[in-house]
Design an enzyme around this catalytic site. Structure first.
Site, PDB file in Angstrom:
ATOM      1  N   SER A 138      -1.698  -8.695  -3.574  1.00  0.00           N
ATOM      2  CA  SER A 138      -3.058  -8.182  -3.754  1.00  0.00           C
ATOM      3  C   SER A 138      -3.823  -9.086  -4.719  1.00  0.00           C
ATOM      4  CB  SER A 138      -2.984  -6.765  -4.344  1.00  0.00           C
ATOM      5  OG  SER A 138      -4.246  -6.333  -4.765  1.00  0.00           O
ATOM      6  N   TYR A 151       0.899  -0.189  -9.931  1.00  0.00           N
ATOM      7  CA  TYR A 151       0.596  -0.856  -8.659  1.00  0.00           C
ATOM      8  C   TYR A 151       0.317  -2.339  -8.907  1.00  0.00           C
ATOM      9  CZ  TYR A 151      -2.002  -2.182  -4.435  1.00  0.00           C
ATOM     10  OH  TYR A 151      -2.443  -2.834  -3.303  1.00  0.00           O
TER      11      TYR A 151
END
Ligand SMILES: NC(=O)c1ccc[n+]([C@@H]2O[C@H](COP(=O)([O-])OP(=O)(O)OC[C@H]3O[C@@H](n4cnc5c(N)ncnc54)[C@H](OP(=O)(O)O)[C@@H]3O)[C@@H](O)[C@H]2O)c1
Length: 280
Positions: A138, A151
């Site tokens: 990400s 995360y």
């Protein structure tokens, strides 16, 4: 399940995790549309598409046993794999101080240990086929998202593992790409469990401000086709693959990674606090 189309020499056998929605579903449909064979996973295979060239596989990244049996079943059916796309993932939104250890561990299991186990189980195949590994991390590895600490940290761990694997597998013919999507409009945010305001304590207001910014970004983001197209290009490329690919809006894919390298850390963190409206 519909029968496979006739495989051509350029058709690849691909294990793609998280093929039931969003980026994974888009990539899976594109890949089979171009004559590749995809073994795509979901925790509930009923959610997977039924199209020619697509093989549904049950996989829960939260369970090492499920990973082992999913990969064994997929390998038995495919013979061997040419490409692994570690795409499946989920997040959690809330203040780190109030996040259960179990939730933090779950993020690392689903985003790091699970994909690593899949990768290890497939490495003998990938070394034999001189294959490719596409790890979907990400842009949060470069710009961590407030209230998504576990995360962001787990994605950063996956990204670092991609980097070390690029060095370790250099002589074994396996190419590894760290694919970093920016904001992409999928159902990811709607599925995101959030700490309730009444459980957020002193972070109540700040968590809400950060979520409003994060959610607004997602709503105006580009669709999963941007990442699906990039996955197809990486799978089909005959050239040496780039170590890292950032995908998203022009700003997130082009300017943001450059700023992360050039802007002094203190200034970047100050800017991010303002951006997420965390200033008191
Ligand atoms: N959307 C974004 O803005 C964005 C940005 C950067 C990175 N990413 C990353 O891109 C990947 C795909 O995200 P998306 O936006 O397409 O989200 P999505 O639509 O929610 O898709 C997530 C996929 O992962 C699977 N999955 C979730 N938890 C799983 C688990 N415990 N075990 C096995 N499979 C699991 C889901 O399958 P089932 O629920 O059917 O099992 C689903 O197919 C994720 O790794 C995400 O972190 C997304």
């Amino acid at each position: 399940m519909a029968p496979d189309p006739v495989a051509t020499s350029s058709s690849r056998r691909i294990l793609l995790t998280g093929a039931s929605s969003g980026i994974g579903l888009d990539a899976a449909l594109r890949l089979v549309g171009r004559g590749h064979r995809v073994w795509g996973t979901s925790r509930d295979p009923a959610r997977l598409p039924r199209v020619s060239g697509f093989h549904p596989v049950a996989l829960d990244l939260g369970s090492p046993q499920s990973i082992e049996s999913a990969v064994a079943a997929a390998r038995e059916s495919a013979g061997a794999f040419d490409v692994l796309v570690n795409n499946a993932g989920s997040g959690r939104f809330g203040p780190l101080e109030h996040m259960d250890d179990a939730h933090v561990r779950d993020q690392f299991q689903v985003l790091v240990f699970g994909p690593l186990q899949v990768l290890r189980l497939l490495l003998p195949d990938l070394c034999e086929t001189r294959g490719k590994i596409i790890n979907v991390s990400s842009l949060a590895t470069q710009y961590p998202i407030p209230y998504m600490g576990p995360y962001s940290a787990a994605k950063a761990a996956l990204s670092t593992l991609s980097w070390t694997l690029q060095m370790e597998l250099g002589d074994r013919g396996v190419q590894v790409v760290d694919l970093q999507p920016g904001d992409i409009l999928t159902g990811f945010n709607e599925r995101l469990p959030k700490t309730a305001p009444e459980e957020a304590g002193a972070y109540r207001e700040s968590q809400q401000s950060a979520f409003a910014v994060y959610d607004a970004n997602q709503r105006r983001a580009c669709g999963p086709e941007r990442v699906g197209e990039s996955i197809v290009r990486l799978v089909e490329s005959e050239r040496p693959l780039p170590p890292r690919v950032t995908v998203g809006s022009r700003f997130q894919a082009g300017v943001a990674p450059l700023l992360a390298r050039l802007v002094p850390t203190r200034m970047l963190r100050w800017g991010l606090r303002r951006y997420y409206r965390l200033e008191g």
